[in-house]
Write an enzyme that holds these catalytic residues in place. Sequence first.
Site, short mmCIF file in Angstrom:
data_model
loop_
_atom_site.label_atom_id
_atom_site.label_comp_id
_atom_site.label_asym_id
_atom_site.label_seq_id
_atom_site.Cartn_x
_atom_site.Cartn_y
_atom_site.Cartn_z
N ASN A 129 0.81 -1.22 0.00
CA ASN A 129 0.00 0.00 0.00
C ASN A 129 0.84 1.28 0.00
O ASN A 129 0.45 2.27 -0.59
CB ASN A 129 -0.91 -0.01 1.24
CG ASN A 129 -1.43 1.37 1.55
OD1 ASN A 129 -2.38 1.86 0.94
ND2 ASN A 129 -0.78 2.05 2.50
N TYR A 178 5.60 9.06 -10.63
CA TYR A 178 4.47 8.31 -10.06
C TYR A 178 3.78 7.46 -11.15
O TYR A 178 3.51 6.28 -10.94
CB TYR A 178 3.49 9.30 -9.43
CG TYR A 178 2.34 8.68 -8.66
CD1 TYR A 178 2.54 8.11 -7.42
CD2 TYR A 178 1.04 8.70 -9.19
CE1 TYR A 178 1.47 7.56 -6.70
CE2 TYR A 178 -0.02 8.16 -8.48
CZ TYR A 178 0.20 7.59 -7.23
OH TYR A 178 -0.86 7.06 -6.53
N LYS A 200 3.77 3.36 -11.14
CA LYS A 200 2.51 2.59 -11.04
C LYS A 200 2.30 1.74 -12.30
O LYS A 200 1.78 0.62 -12.21
CB LYS A 200 1.33 3.52 -10.79
CG LYS A 200 1.37 4.24 -9.44
CD LYS A 200 1.26 3.27 -8.25
CE LYS A 200 1.05 4.02 -6.94
NZ LYS A 200 0.98 3.13 -5.77
N THR A 211 -7.12 11.33 1.56
CA THR A 211 -5.97 10.99 2.40
C THR A 211 -4.97 12.14 2.36
O THR A 211 -5.07 13.03 1.50
CB THR A 211 -5.26 9.73 1.87
OG1 THR A 211 -4.69 10.06 0.59
CG2 THR A 211 -6.19 8.55 1.73
N1 LIG Z 1 -5.25 8.96 -2.22
C1 LIG Z 1 -5.61 8.69 -3.47
O1 LIG Z 1 -6.49 9.35 -4.06
C2 LIG Z 1 -4.96 7.55 -4.20
C3 LIG Z 1 -5.41 7.29 -5.52
C4 LIG Z 1 -4.84 6.23 -6.21
C5 LIG Z 1 -3.88 5.44 -5.60
N2 LIG Z 1 -3.46 5.72 -4.33
C6 LIG Z 1 -2.44 4.85 -3.74
O2 LIG Z 1 -2.93 4.36 -2.51
C7 LIG Z 1 -1.83 4.06 -1.64
C8 LIG Z 1 -2.05 4.76 -0.31
O3 LIG Z 1 -2.05 6.15 -0.57
P1 LIG Z 1 -2.62 7.22 0.46
O4 LIG Z 1 -3.48 8.12 -0.33
O5 LIG Z 1 -3.12 6.57 1.69
O6 LIG Z 1 -1.25 8.01 0.75
P2 LIG Z 1 -0.73 8.76 2.07
O7 LIG Z 1 -1.87 9.33 2.78
O8 LIG Z 1 0.35 9.68 1.62
O9 LIG Z 1 -0.09 7.54 2.91
C9 LIG Z 1 1.01 6.87 2.33
C10 LIG Z 1 1.53 5.82 3.28
O10 LIG Z 1 2.73 5.29 2.71
C11 LIG Z 1 3.78 5.41 3.65
N3 LIG Z 1 5.10 5.61 3.07
C12 LIG Z 1 5.47 6.51 2.14
N4 LIG Z 1 6.79 6.43 1.92
C13 LIG Z 1 7.25 5.45 2.76
C14 LIG Z 1 8.54 4.92 3.02
N5 LIG Z 1 9.63 5.37 2.39
N6 LIG Z 1 8.66 3.92 3.92
C15 LIG Z 1 7.58 3.46 4.59
N7 LIG Z 1 6.33 3.94 4.38
C16 LIG Z 1 6.18 4.92 3.48
C17 LIG Z 1 3.43 6.64 4.46
O11 LIG Z 1 4.15 6.63 5.66
P3 LIG Z 1 4.78 7.94 6.37
O12 LIG Z 1 3.71 8.44 7.30
O13 LIG Z 1 5.98 7.44 7.07
O14 LIG Z 1 5.08 8.92 5.27
C18 LIG Z 1 1.92 6.41 4.65
O15 LIG Z 1 1.67 5.50 5.66
C19 LIG Z 1 -0.59 4.54 -2.38
O16 LIG Z 1 0.04 3.46 -3.01
C20 LIG Z 1 -1.13 5.51 -3.41
O17 LIG Z 1 -0.28 5.63 -4.52
C21 LIG Z 1 -3.99 6.76 -3.63
#
Ligand SMILES: NC(=O)c1ccc[n+]([C@@H]2O[C@H](COP(=O)([O-])OP(=O)(O)OC[C@H]3O[C@@H](n4cnc5c(N)ncnc54)[C@H](OP(=O)(O)O)[C@@H]3O)[C@@H](O)[C@H]2O)c1
Length: 257
Positions: free
Chosen positions: A93, A160, A164, A197
């Site tokens: 994730n 990005y 992906k 998020t």
């Molecule tokens: N939000 C959207 O609309 C959306 C849409 C499509 C896909 N996604 C995908 O969904 C997934 C979750 O995204 P999200 O929206 O929940 O993002 P987010 O709110 O930015 O959370 C990202 C998570 O990844 C962790 N992370 C990032 N870099 C890291 C590292 N170097 N080592 C360990 N952990 C790390 C972060 O931890 P830290 O707190 O330590 O930074 C956090 O727990 C991602 O793969 C994203 O690409 C999201």
Amino acid sequence: MADNAHLPVAPHAMNLYIVTGTTKGLGEALAARISLDQDNELIALARAPDGPIRGGARFEVDLADTAALDKVFDRVEERIRGKGYAKAVLINNAGVVAPVAPLERADAGEIERNLVVNLVAPMLLMGRFLRATEAGAPLRRIINISSGAGRRPISGWSAYCAAKAGLDMATRVVALEAQARSLRVEAVSLAPGVIDTPMQGTVRSASAQDFADVERFRRMKDEGALRPAMDVAEDILRAESAGKLAGDAVLDLRDLG
Ligand SMILES: NC(=O)c1ccc[n+]([C@@H]2O[C@H](COP(=O)([O-])OP(=O)(O)OC[C@H]3O[C@@H](n4cnc5c(N)ncnc54)[C@H](OP(=O)(O)O)[C@@H]3O)[C@@H](O)[C@H]2O)c1
């Protein structure tokens, strides 16, 4: 018959879930939801201190550091060694959107970090997970959280989008390799839709010079078009439990109904 499908399942065997990036956003919601079920054992890999968490344990790791990732997975192996699970599920994730800028202005270190966290780390974890669980679970699932951005270009998001897209293809290859060996391994690269998020906050805070589409993302937030992370986490886990993530290796959660 699949070569691990014959494995005996101990009565009351648990479901193992390994989830990355559980400190916030979708990963935090996935971990919270998984930990509600007493049949689930959770191992969270995150940038937060080691320790017991509801439903299991958290191991600290920066996924941008591949040597650290390898070491942390040794600890995962130690924890699960000798245990029989009903199923084992890896959810890649953790993700990072930065750098958000046209490629000629993007920071080289950020580009590298993006590709390691979004693509290299999930690939390494898939490999370690498949080796570590071969004898321990008759059913194994890998869910890679992908993005629509891996399937169409978005100006300012070259790293990005590329990471992906790579994750989608790596997942297809893993699914093919499992199929060729008749393994009971289901691997899917799943676009989850737009989620409310902290990552979306990062996206909205970009300048229009760096990110041509920024106004559209600000409007989506204002219009309430972003889904709560817990709703998305529940949909993913419901689809996983129902076996709806099998078949196609590249899926969009919004198409699953
Ligand atoms: N939000 C959207 O609309 C959306 C849409 C499509 C896909 N996604 C995908 O969904 C997934 C979750 O995204 P999200 O929206 O929940 O993002 P987010 O709110 O930015 O959370 C990202 C998570 O990844 C962790 N992370 C990032 N870099 C890291 C590292 N170097 N080592 C360990 N952990 C790390 C972060 O931890 P830290 O707190 O330590 O930074 C956090 O727990 C991602 O793969 C994203 O690409 C999201």
